[in-house]
Write a protein that holds these residues in place. Structure first.
Motif, PDB file in Angstrom:
ATOM      1  N   UNK A   1      10.706   4.927  -7.979  1.00 29.70           N
ATOM      2  CA  UNK A   1      10.729   3.452  -8.480  1.00 29.70           C
ATOM      3  C   UNK A   1       9.846   2.813  -7.653  1.00 29.70           C
ATOM      4  N   UNK A   2       9.638   2.958  -6.384  1.00 26.93           N
ATOM      5  CA  UNK A   2       8.716   2.061  -5.606  1.00 26.93           C
ATOM      6  C   UNK A   2       7.282   2.419  -6.103  1.00 26.93           C
ATOM      7  N   UNK A   3       7.190   3.833  -6.061  1.00 24.54           N
ATOM      8  CA  UNK A   3       5.839   4.253  -6.646  1.00 24.54           C
ATOM      9  C   UNK A   3       5.268   3.590  -7.968  1.00 24.54           C
ATOM     10  N   UNK A   4       6.276   3.515  -8.984  1.00 21.18           N
ATOM     11  CA  UNK A   4       5.991   3.004 -10.313  1.00 21.18           C
ATOM     12  C   UNK A   4       5.681   1.572 -10.096  1.00 21.18           C
ATOM     13  N   UNK A   5       6.601   0.657  -9.424  1.00 23.04           N
ATOM     14  CA  UNK A   5       6.100  -0.712  -9.231  1.00 23.04           C
ATOM     15  C   UNK A   5       4.897  -0.944  -8.522  1.00 23.04           C
ATOM     16  N   UNK A   6       4.300  -0.475  -7.309  1.00 25.36           N
ATOM     17  CA  UNK A   6       3.186  -0.429  -6.581  1.00 25.36           C
ATOM     18  C   UNK A   6       2.055  -0.029  -7.629  1.00 25.36           C
TER      19      UNK A   6
ATOM     20  N   UNK B   1      -1.248  -2.438  -8.914  1.00 25.82           N
ATOM     21  CA  UNK B   1      -2.609  -1.795  -8.725  1.00 25.82           C
ATOM     22  C   UNK B   1      -3.236  -1.873 -10.020  1.00 25.82           C
ATOM     23  N   UNK B   2      -2.584  -1.417 -11.182  1.00 33.02           N
ATOM     24  CA  UNK B   2      -3.236  -1.417 -12.560  1.00 33.02           C
ATOM     25  C   UNK B   2      -3.561  -2.846 -12.982  1.00 33.02           C
ATOM     26  N   UNK B   3      -2.611  -3.684 -12.848  1.00 36.95           N
ATOM     27  CA  UNK B   3      -2.667  -5.136 -13.221  1.00 36.95           C
ATOM     28  C   UNK B   3      -3.571  -6.103 -11.987  1.00 36.95           C
TER      29      UNK B   3
END
Length: 71
Positions: free
Chosen positions: A49-54, A58-60
């Motif tokens: 979940x943390x990986x997804x949020x970060x 980065x993408x945005x």
């Protein structure tokens, strides 16, 4: 009831997510690297979940960073 527990769980998850985002915004400029494991422990959230949020940050382009490649 069940709905109250679900609402509390969702609110708790959102609060943790925003706490993580605030921490990253505040402290990322002070670190060369942050540990996914350490963030998982600090925010009591699964690493995926943390990986997804970060990754979304980065993408945005909210965060200038990159993931270390596993060795």
């Amino acid at each position: 009831g069940v709905n109250n527990k679900k609402i509390i769980f969702l609110l708790n998850s959102k609060i943790k997510e925003e706490g993580l985002r605030t921490y990253i915004f505040t402290f990322s400029k002070h670190y060369d690297a942050l540990s996914l494991e350490q963030l998982s422990v600090m925010f009591e959230m699964p690493k995926n979940i943390i990986h997804s949020i970060i990754s979304k940050m980065m993408i945005s382009e909210e965060l200038r960073a990159s993931w270390d490649q596993p060795t």
